[in-house]
Write a protein that holds these residues in place. Structure first.
Motif, PDB file in Angstrom:
ATOM      1  N   SER A 174       0.820  -1.203   0.000  1.00  0.00           N
ATOM      2  CA  SER A 174       0.000   0.000   0.000  1.00  0.00           C
ATOM      3  C   SER A 174       0.855   1.253   0.000  1.00  0.00           C
ATOM      4  CB  SER A 174      -0.925   0.013   1.228  1.00  0.00           C
ATOM      5  OG  SER A 174      -1.640   1.223   1.268  1.00  0.00           O
ATOM      6  N   ASN A 175       0.487   2.213  -0.842  1.00  0.00           N
ATOM      7  CA  ASN A 175       1.169   3.502  -0.864  1.00  0.00           C
ATOM      8  C   ASN A 175       0.449   4.551  -0.020  1.00  0.00           C
ATOM      9  OD1 ASN A 175       3.241   2.693  -2.621  1.00  0.00           O
ATOM     10  ND2 ASN A 175       1.877   2.888  -4.389  1.00  0.00           N
ATOM     11  N   ASN A 176      -0.678   4.187   0.562  1.00  0.00           N
ATOM     12  CA  ASN A 176      -1.444   5.096   1.401  1.00  0.00           C
ATOM     13  C   ASN A 176      -0.932   4.991   2.834  1.00  0.00           C
ATOM     14  OD1 ASN A 176      -3.314   6.569   2.811  1.00  0.00           O
ATOM     15  ND2 ASN A 176      -5.112   5.595   1.895  1.00  0.00           N
ATOM     16  N   TRP A 177      -0.381   6.094   3.368  1.00  0.00           N
ATOM     17  CA  TRP A 177       0.209   6.050   4.702  1.00  0.00           C
ATOM     18  C   TRP A 177      -0.798   5.646   5.759  1.00  0.00           C
ATOM     19  CZ3 TRP A 177      -1.432   9.085   8.771  1.00  0.00           C
ATOM     20  CH2 TRP A 177      -2.281  10.152   8.454  1.00  0.00           C
ATOM     21  N   GLN A 178      -2.093   5.931   5.535  1.00  0.00           N
ATOM     22  CA  GLN A 178      -3.109   5.582   6.521  1.00  0.00           C
ATOM     23  C   GLN A 178      -3.316   4.075   6.619  1.00  0.00           C
ATOM     24  OE1 GLN A 178      -6.424   7.920   5.086  1.00  0.00           O
ATOM     25  NE2 GLN A 178      -5.978   9.569   6.523  1.00  0.00           N
ATOM     26  N   ASP A 179      -2.922   3.322   5.588  1.00  0.00           N
ATOM     27  CA  ASP A 179      -3.084   1.874   5.608  1.00  0.00           C
ATOM     28  C   ASP A 179      -2.005   1.167   6.412  1.00  0.00           C
ATOM     29  OD1 ASP A 179      -5.292   2.154   4.002  1.00  0.00           O
ATOM     30  OD2 ASP A 179      -4.212   1.725   2.141  1.00  0.00           O
ATOM     31  N   ASN A 180      -1.047   1.911   6.943  1.00  0.00           N
ATOM     32  CA  ASN A 180       0.067   1.297   7.655  1.00  0.00           C
ATOM     33  C   ASN A 180      -0.105   1.287   9.172  1.00  0.00           C
ATOM     34  OD1 ASN A 180       1.742   0.651   5.381  1.00  0.00           O
ATOM     35  ND2 ASN A 180       2.098   2.850   5.143  1.00  0.00           N
ATOM     36  N   PHE A 181      -1.256   1.708   9.687  1.00  0.00           N
ATOM     37  CA  PHE A 181      -1.538   1.610  11.116  1.00  0.00           C
ATOM     38  C   PHE A 181      -1.887   0.169  11.483  1.00  0.00           C
ATOM     39  CE2 PHE A 181      -2.238   6.171  10.541  1.00  0.00           C
ATOM     40  CZ  PHE A 181      -1.598   6.676  11.661  1.00  0.00           C
ATOM     41  N   PHE A 182      -1.556  -0.211  12.723  1.00  0.00           N
ATOM     42  CA  PHE A 182      -1.880  -1.557  13.188  1.00  0.00           C
ATOM     43  C   PHE A 182      -2.212  -1.544  14.683  1.00  0.00           C
ATOM     44  CE2 PHE A 182       2.607  -1.204  14.259  1.00  0.00           C
ATOM     45  CZ  PHE A 182       2.694  -1.841  15.492  1.00  0.00           C
ATOM     46  N   GLY A 186       0.400   1.053  16.585  1.00  0.00           N
ATOM     47  CA  GLY A 186       1.527   1.704  15.931  1.00  0.00           C
ATOM     48  C   GLY A 186       1.327   1.916  14.450  1.00  0.00           C
ATOM     49  N   TRP A 187       2.420   2.275  13.794  1.00  0.00           N
ATOM     50  CA  TRP A 187       2.417   2.608  12.368  1.00  0.00           C
ATOM     51  C   TRP A 187       3.743   2.161  11.781  1.00  0.00           C
ATOM     52  CZ3 TRP A 187       5.554   5.899   9.437  1.00  0.00           C
ATOM     53  CH2 TRP A 187       5.060   6.252   8.164  1.00  0.00           C
ATOM     54  N   ALA A 213      -1.737 -11.608  17.944  1.00  0.00           N
ATOM     55  CA  ALA A 213      -2.574 -11.373  16.767  1.00  0.00           C
ATOM     56  C   ALA A 213      -2.462  -9.897  16.424  1.00  0.00           C
ATOM     57  CB  ALA A 213      -4.025 -11.749  17.030  1.00  0.00           C
ATOM     58  N   GLU A 214      -2.409  -9.587  15.128  1.00  0.00           N
ATOM     59  CA  GLU A 214      -2.265  -8.207  14.677  1.00  0.00           C
ATOM     60  C   GLU A 214      -3.249  -7.919  13.559  1.00  0.00           C
ATOM     61  OE1 GLU A 214       1.709  -6.230  13.953  1.00  0.00           O
ATOM     62  OE2 GLU A 214       0.955  -6.236  11.879  1.00  0.00           O
ATOM     63  N   TYR A 215      -3.866  -6.746  13.651  1.00  0.00           N
ATOM     64  CA  TYR A 215      -4.763  -6.297  12.592  1.00  0.00           C
ATOM     65  C   TYR A 215      -4.247  -4.985  12.034  1.00  0.00           C
ATOM     66  CZ  TYR A 215      -8.886  -4.790  10.034  1.00  0.00           C
ATOM     67  OH  TYR A 215      -9.734  -4.374   9.045  1.00  0.00           O
ATOM     68  N   ARG A 216      -4.117  -4.924  10.715  1.00  0.00           N
ATOM     69  CA  ARG A 216      -3.643  -3.720  10.045  1.00  0.00           C
ATOM     70  C   ARG A 216      -4.813  -3.035   9.341  1.00  0.00           C
ATOM     71  NH1 ARG A 216      -0.129  -7.703   9.715  1.00  0.00           N
ATOM     72  NH2 ARG A 216      -1.055  -8.556   7.791  1.00  0.00           N
ATOM     73  N   PHE A 217      -4.893  -1.732   9.509  1.00  0.00           N
ATOM     74  CA  PHE A 217      -6.017  -0.960   8.972  1.00  0.00           C
ATOM     75  C   PHE A 217      -5.839  -0.667   7.482  1.00  0.00           C
ATOM     76  CE2 PHE A 217      -5.762  -0.099  13.481  1.00  0.00           C
ATOM     77  CZ  PHE A 217      -7.069  -0.323  13.882  1.00  0.00           C
TER      78      PHE A 217
END
Length: 204
Positions: A35-43, A71-72, A200-204
């Protein structure tokens, strides 16, 4: 302190391929790095497991380990994190006396994730923590309680699998350098706390 230094050093080694990979982010095949969208890198990540206290002063040195981190990561690789950790409630009992220690801490640091083969990845994180420790001493019919606040460090490593582009599971080892006491009402002491957990981790 050697265990913490070793964990931090290995975490730094885990970060080195990540930093190299970040320079060639367009060439990645990892599902979390597309993903190139910085908002998609939150977890948001959660861990559950067991702690072991590296000290001789506690006979029952294990407890429940719980950790929540938010985090991000830049391009899904490396970035900051904050969290809250509960390190169990170990006890020591002798004759009619009993001592229990209950530390918990807010954490802030750096985290990284690197996909080394298809959906498999390694993680590393390290940083600073601000802990509060509740101490309870009971001797016969007499009890006393105290709370101290201290600084410390943490570091950890993990390995896991990306189930989907947004969800991962893993296993982890973390080490927390916990300080207790204030040299006034409670004697100052420090110890390493090892934590073994599933995550467990979920990324937005």
């Amino acid at each position: 302190m050697n265990k913490l230094a070793l964990s931090a050093a290995v975490a730094a080694l885990a970060l080195s391929p990540v930093l190299s990979q970040a320079a060639h982010a367009d060439d990645t095949t990892a599902p979390t790095s597309t993903s190139n969208n910085w908002q998609d890198n939150f977890f948001v990540a959660g861990q559950l497991g067991q702690t072991q206290y590296r000290t001789d002063s506690l006979s029952h040195d294990n407890g429940v380990f719980q950790n929540v981190r938010f985090g991000w990561r830049w391009n899904g690789l490396v970035g900051p994190e904050i969290g809250y950790v509960y390190l169990g409630r170990p006890k020591d009992a002798a004759n009619d006396a009993q001592l229990s220690v209950k530390p918990r801490a807010a954490t802030v640091g750096v985290n990284a994730k690197y996909n080394f083969y298809q959906n498999w990845f390694v993680t590393g994180h390290a940083g600073y923590m601000r802990s509060q420790t509740y101490l309870t001493a009971i001797s016969g019919d007499t009890s006393s309680r105290a709370k101290t606040t201290n600084n410390g460090l943490y570091a950890g490593l993990g390995v896991g699998y990306d189930v989907t582009n947004n969800f991962s599971v893993g296993v982890n080892y973390d080490n927390y350098r916990v300080q207790v006491g204030n040299n006034t009402s409670v004697a100052h002491d420090r110890t390493n706390v090892a934590a073994y957990s599933a995550s467990a981790e979920y990324r937005f």
